[in-house]
Scaffold this motif. Structure first.
Motif, PDB file in Angstrom:
ATOM      1  N   GLU A  13       0.831  -1.204   0.000  1.00  0.00           N
ATOM      2  CA  GLU A  13       0.000   0.000   0.000  1.00  0.00           C
ATOM      3  C   GLU A  13       0.865   1.253   0.000  1.00  0.00           C
ATOM      4  O   GLU A  13       0.537   2.237  -0.664  1.00  0.00           O
ATOM      5  CB  GLU A  13      -0.936  -0.009   1.214  1.00  0.00           C
ATOM      6  N   ASP A  14       1.980   1.220   0.745  1.00  0.00           N
ATOM      7  CA  ASP A  14       2.895   2.367   0.762  1.00  0.00           C
ATOM      8  C   ASP A  14       3.520   2.597  -0.620  1.00  0.00           C
ATOM      9  O   ASP A  14       3.655   3.743  -1.070  1.00  0.00           O
ATOM     10  CB  ASP A  14       4.000   2.147   1.804  1.00  0.00           C
ATOM     11  N   ILE A  15       3.901   1.507  -1.288  1.00  0.00           N
ATOM     12  CA  ILE A  15       4.482   1.624  -2.632  1.00  0.00           C
ATOM     13  C   ILE A  15       3.459   2.214  -3.596  1.00  0.00           C
ATOM     14  O   ILE A  15       3.780   3.094  -4.406  1.00  0.00           O
ATOM     15  CB  ILE A  15       4.967   0.246  -3.124  1.00  0.00           C
ATOM     16  N   ALA A  16       2.217   1.725  -3.510  1.00  0.00           N
ATOM     17  CA  ALA A  16       1.159   2.237  -4.388  1.00  0.00           C
ATOM     18  C   ALA A  16       0.927   3.719  -4.155  1.00  0.00           C
ATOM     19  O   ALA A  16       0.776   4.505  -5.106  1.00  0.00           O
ATOM     20  CB  ALA A  16      -0.133   1.448  -4.153  1.00  0.00           C
ATOM     21  N   LEU A  17       0.914   4.127  -2.873  1.00  0.00           N
ATOM     22  CA  LEU A  17       0.702   5.534  -2.556  1.00  0.00           C
ATOM     23  C   LEU A  17       1.852   6.392  -3.082  1.00  0.00           C
ATOM     24  O   LEU A  17       1.631   7.483  -3.632  1.00  0.00           O
ATOM     25  CB  LEU A  17       0.560   5.708  -1.040  1.00  0.00           C
ATOM     26  N   GLN A  18       3.073   5.906  -2.935  1.00  0.00           N
ATOM     27  CA  GLN A  18       4.233   6.654  -3.435  1.00  0.00           C
ATOM     28  C   GLN A  18       4.172   6.832  -4.952  1.00  0.00           C
ATOM     29  O   GLN A  18       4.472   7.909  -5.471  1.00  0.00           O
ATOM     30  CB  GLN A  18       5.524   5.926  -3.041  1.00  0.00           C
ATOM     31  N   ARG A  19       3.779   5.791  -5.661  1.00  0.00           N
ATOM     32  CA  ARG A  19       3.660   5.891  -7.109  1.00  0.00           C
ATOM     33  C   ARG A  19       2.566   6.880  -7.504  1.00  0.00           C
ATOM     34  O   ARG A  19       2.732   7.663  -8.443  1.00  0.00           O
ATOM     35  CB  ARG A  19       3.370   4.515  -7.709  1.00  0.00           C
ATOM     36  N   VAL A  24       1.129  12.790  -9.070  1.00  0.00           N
ATOM     37  CA  VAL A  24       0.651  14.098  -8.612  1.00  0.00           C
ATOM     38  C   VAL A  24       1.741  15.147  -8.805  1.00  0.00           C
ATOM     39  O   VAL A  24       1.472  16.275  -9.248  1.00  0.00           O
ATOM     40  CB  VAL A  24       0.228  14.025  -7.126  1.00  0.00           C
ATOM     41  N   VAL A  25       2.988  14.778  -8.498  1.00  0.00           N
ATOM     42  CA  VAL A  25       4.109  15.706  -8.716  1.00  0.00           C
ATOM     43  C   VAL A  25       4.229  16.050 -10.197  1.00  0.00           C
ATOM     44  O   VAL A  25       4.430  17.216 -10.578  1.00  0.00           O
ATOM     45  CB  VAL A  25       5.422  15.093  -8.192  1.00  0.00           C
ATOM     46  N   GLY A  26       4.088  15.045 -11.057  1.00  0.00           N
ATOM     47  CA  GLY A  26       4.123  15.297 -12.491  1.00  0.00           C
ATOM     48  C   GLY A  26       3.012  16.238 -12.928  1.00  0.00           C
ATOM     49  O   GLY A  26       3.227  17.123 -13.776  1.00  0.00           O
ATOM     50  N   ALA A  27       1.830  16.062 -12.336  1.00  0.00           N
ATOM     51  CA  ALA A  27       0.709  16.943 -12.661  1.00  0.00           C
ATOM     52  C   ALA A  27       0.984  18.381 -12.214  1.00  0.00           C
ATOM     53  O   ALA A  27       0.614  19.343 -12.914  1.00  0.00           O
ATOM     54  CB  ALA A  27      -0.571  16.430 -11.993  1.00  0.00           C
ATOM     55  N   ILE A  28       1.651  18.535 -11.075  1.00  0.00           N
ATOM     56  CA  ILE A  28       1.991  19.876 -10.593  1.00  0.00           C
ATOM     57  C   ILE A  28       2.955  20.558 -11.556  1.00  0.00           C
ATOM     58  O   ILE A  28       2.812  21.749 -11.877  1.00  0.00           O
ATOM     59  CB  ILE A  28       2.594  19.794  -9.176  1.00  0.00           C
ATOM     60  N   VAL A  29       3.931  19.786 -12.055  1.00  0.00           N
ATOM     61  CA  VAL A  29       4.882  20.346 -13.032  1.00  0.00           C
ATOM     62  C   VAL A  29       4.152  20.768 -14.298  1.00  0.00           C
ATOM     63  O   VAL A  29       4.396  21.855 -14.852  1.00  0.00           O
ATOM     64  CB  VAL A  29       5.981  19.312 -13.359  1.00  0.00           C
ATOM     65  N   LEU A  30       3.234  19.928 -14.767  1.00  0.00           N
ATOM     66  CA  LEU A  30       2.479  20.252 -15.977  1.00  0.00           C
ATOM     67  C   LEU A  30       1.582  21.472 -15.762  1.00  0.00           C
ATOM     68  O   LEU A  30       1.431  22.316 -16.654  1.00  0.00           O
ATOM     69  CB  LEU A  30       1.642  19.045 -16.397  1.00  0.00           C
ATOM     70  N   GLU A  31       1.004  21.567 -14.572  1.00  0.00           N
ATOM     71  CA  GLU A  31       0.195  22.746 -14.254  1.00  0.00           C
ATOM     72  C   GLU A  31       1.047  24.009 -14.292  1.00  0.00           C
ATOM     73  O   GLU A  31       0.615  25.056 -14.795  1.00  0.00           O
ATOM     74  CB  GLU A  31      -0.443  22.590 -12.865  1.00  0.00           C
ATOM     75  N   ALA A  32       2.275  23.937 -13.785  1.00  0.00           N
ATOM     76  CA  ALA A  32       3.178  25.095 -13.804  1.00  0.00           C
ATOM     77  C   ALA A  32       3.492  25.512 -15.240  1.00  0.00           C
ATOM     78  O   ALA A  32       3.532  26.707 -15.559  1.00  0.00           O
ATOM     79  CB  ALA A  32       4.458  24.778 -13.042  1.00  0.00           C
ATOM     80  N   LEU A  33       3.709  24.530 -16.112  1.00  0.00           N
ATOM     81  CA  LEU A  33       3.957  24.840 -17.520  1.00  0.00           C
ATOM     82  C   LEU A  33       2.729  25.472 -18.164  1.00  0.00           C
ATOM     83  O   LEU A  33       2.846  26.396 -18.989  1.00  0.00           O
ATOM     84  CB  LEU A  33       4.353  23.557 -18.262  1.00  0.00           C
ATOM     85  N   LEU A  34       1.541  25.002 -17.791  1.00  0.00           N
ATOM     86  CA  LEU A  34       0.314  25.592 -18.327  1.00  0.00           C
ATOM     87  C   LEU A  34       0.135  27.037 -17.866  1.00  0.00           C
ATOM     88  O   LEU A  34      -0.405  27.868 -18.595  1.00  0.00           O
ATOM     89  CB  LEU A  34      -0.900  24.755 -17.909  1.00  0.00           C
ATOM     90  N   VAL A  35       0.585  27.321 -16.654  1.00  0.00           N
ATOM     91  CA  VAL A  35       0.547  28.708 -16.170  1.00  0.00           C
ATOM     92  C   VAL A  35       1.384  29.605 -17.079  1.00  0.00           C
ATOM     93  O   VAL A  35       0.978  30.721 -17.443  1.00  0.00           O
ATOM     94  CB  VAL A  35       1.038  28.786 -14.704  1.00  0.00           C
ATOM     95  N   LEU A  36       2.564  29.113 -17.463  1.00  0.00           N
ATOM     96  CA  LEU A  36       3.420  29.886 -18.375  1.00  0.00           C
ATOM     97  C   LEU A  36       2.758  30.047 -19.742  1.00  0.00           C
ATOM     98  O   LEU A  36       2.802  31.130 -20.344  1.00  0.00           O
ATOM     99  CB  LEU A  36       4.773  29.196 -18.526  1.00  0.00           C
ATOM    100  N   VAL A  37       2.147  28.977 -20.235  1.00  0.00           N
ATOM    101  CA  VAL A  37       1.446  29.050 -21.525  1.00  0.00           C
ATOM    102  C   VAL A  37       0.304  30.051 -21.450  1.00  0.00           C
ATOM    103  O   VAL A  37       0.107  30.870 -22.363  1.00  0.00           O
ATOM    104  CB  VAL A  37       0.924  27.653 -21.929  1.00  0.00           C
ATOM    105  N   ASN A  38      -0.448  30.003 -20.362  1.00  0.00           N
ATOM    106  CA  ASN A  38      -1.566  30.922 -20.200  1.00  0.00           C
ATOM    107  C   ASN A  38      -1.098  32.374 -20.131  1.00  0.00           C
ATOM    108  O   ASN A  38      -1.735  33.274 -20.679  1.00  0.00           O
ATOM    109  CB  ASN A  38      -2.343  30.557 -18.931  1.00  0.00           C
ATOM    110  N   ARG A  39       0.052  32.577 -19.480  1.00  0.00           N
ATOM    111  CA  ARG A  39       0.544  33.951 -19.295  1.00  0.00           C
ATOM    112  C   ARG A  39       1.173  34.515 -20.571  1.00  0.00           C
ATOM    113  O   ARG A  39       0.898  35.659 -20.958  1.00  0.00           O
ATOM    114  CB  ARG A  39       1.561  33.962 -18.147  1.00  0.00           C
ATOM    115  N   TYR A  40       2.012  33.721 -21.237  1.00  0.00           N
ATOM    116  CA  TYR A  40       2.785  34.265 -22.347  1.00  0.00           C
ATOM    117  C   TYR A  40       2.243  33.888 -23.733  1.00  0.00           C
ATOM    118  O   TYR A  40       2.676  34.467 -24.730  1.00  0.00           O
ATOM    119  CB  TYR A  40       4.245  33.810 -22.237  1.00  0.00           C
ATOM    120  N   TYR A  41       1.309  32.936 -23.782  1.00  0.00           N
ATOM    121  CA  TYR A  41       0.745  32.535 -25.069  1.00  0.00           C
ATOM    122  C   TYR A  41      -0.697  33.012 -25.243  1.00  0.00           C
ATOM    123  O   TYR A  41      -1.123  33.327 -26.342  1.00  0.00           O
ATOM    124  CB  TYR A  41       0.809  31.012 -25.207  1.00  0.00           C
ATOM    125  N   ILE A  42      -1.429  33.065 -24.134  1.00  0.00           N
ATOM    126  CA  ILE A  42      -2.840  33.472 -24.201  1.00  0.00           C
ATOM    127  C   ILE A  42      -3.018  34.920 -23.745  1.00  0.00           C
ATOM    128  O   ILE A  42      -3.553  35.752 -24.477  1.00  0.00           O
ATOM    129  CB  ILE A  42      -3.713  32.538 -23.335  1.00  0.00           C
TER     130      ILE A  42
END
Length: 253
Positions: A13-19, A24-42
């Motif tokens: 269960e601990d391994i599953a939670l860590q994965r 979630v960390v990857g999603a946070i990184v992608l959200e940060a990139l979308l913030v940049l896209v929204n700011r400088y592209y839109i």
């Protein structure tokens, strides 16, 4: 269940939670990139046109290159599976490249409305990852079908501009339904020389199948009846997804 079995279960269960948290960390990184896209592209300023043009070129390149890279990564994954080698890395790479492909395509084609939708879509992807690792697998399949129906209804509301994406999502929902039927026939086992159990024995397939049918019906109804109906059906499917969360959370207790 003895002490050793409890410890092993807790470790898994601990391994599953860590994965799940890694996604979630990857999603946070992608959200940060979308913030940049929204700011400088839109929402760019006139003195930032050069930066905006750079973002446009990069996104258009990713829109073309990432689907090709995704197909190659999927082929790599399939090859590793056939060779009975570890396929975790190519599978994760396939999913990551597919996510970038979707984000680049939606940002370029749908502009501001598309980027606004992507902020929610990335959160949904992270939640789905947690569902896969923490909840029952049949819930994951049902949630995928329900989530794709919500996304399909969003594309319906985009009019003829979103018609290709809507049809693609209909096909994907149907594919999930076919996978559920196939798993039911194989008693939850994945094929191979050494079959792998994906769903436990005595799994109830009714809820995932009904969810797939409901998702298909909602998207088709939105296509046939227009934007207003699609708007209200979108909320119906979101409510359905919430009901799934409640149902499977209670089953987990």
């Amino acid at each position: 269940m003895d002490k050793k079995q409890r410890e092993e279960r807790r470790r898994q269960e601990d391994i599953a939670l860590q994965r799940g948290l890694l996604w979630v960390v990857g999603a946070i990184v992608l959200e940060a990139l979308l913030v940049l896209v929204n700011r400088y592209y839109i929402n760019f300023y006139m003195n930032e046109v050069d930066i905006t043009m750079t973002f446009d070129k990069v996104l258009r390149f990713l829109r073309l290159a990432m689907p090709v890279a995704t197909v190659l990564a999927v082929a790599w994954t399939a090859w590793q599976v056939r060779q009975k080698q570890k396929f975790g890395l190519p599978l994760v790479l396939s999913l990551a490249l597919a996510a970038i492909s979707v984000c680049a395509h939606v940002a370029v084609k749908f502009q501001g409305e598309g980027v606004s939708m992507l902020f929610w879509l990335v959160v949904a992807w992270a939640v789905l990852a947690l569902v896969y690792y923490i909840y029952q697998r049949e819930f994951f399949l049902a949630a995928c079908a329900c989530g794709m129906s919500v996304l399909g209804l969003w594309f319906v509301r985009a009019g003829t501009n979103g018609r290709p994406e809507t049809i693609l999502l209909l096909a994907m929902i149907a594919a999930v339904g076919a996978a559920v039927l196939w798993l039911k026939k194989s008693d939850g086992m994945l094929p191979g020389k050494e079959p792998v159990r994906f769903l436990p024995k005595q799994t109830s397939y009714t809820v995932p199948l009904v969810t797939c049918l409901a998702g298909l019906a909602a998207v088709v109804a939105g296509l046939l009846m227009g934007n207003t109906i699609a708007y209200y059906l979108l909320f119906v499917m979101v409510a359905w997804l919430f009901a799934l969360f409640v149902y499977y959370t209670v089953k987990l207790m």
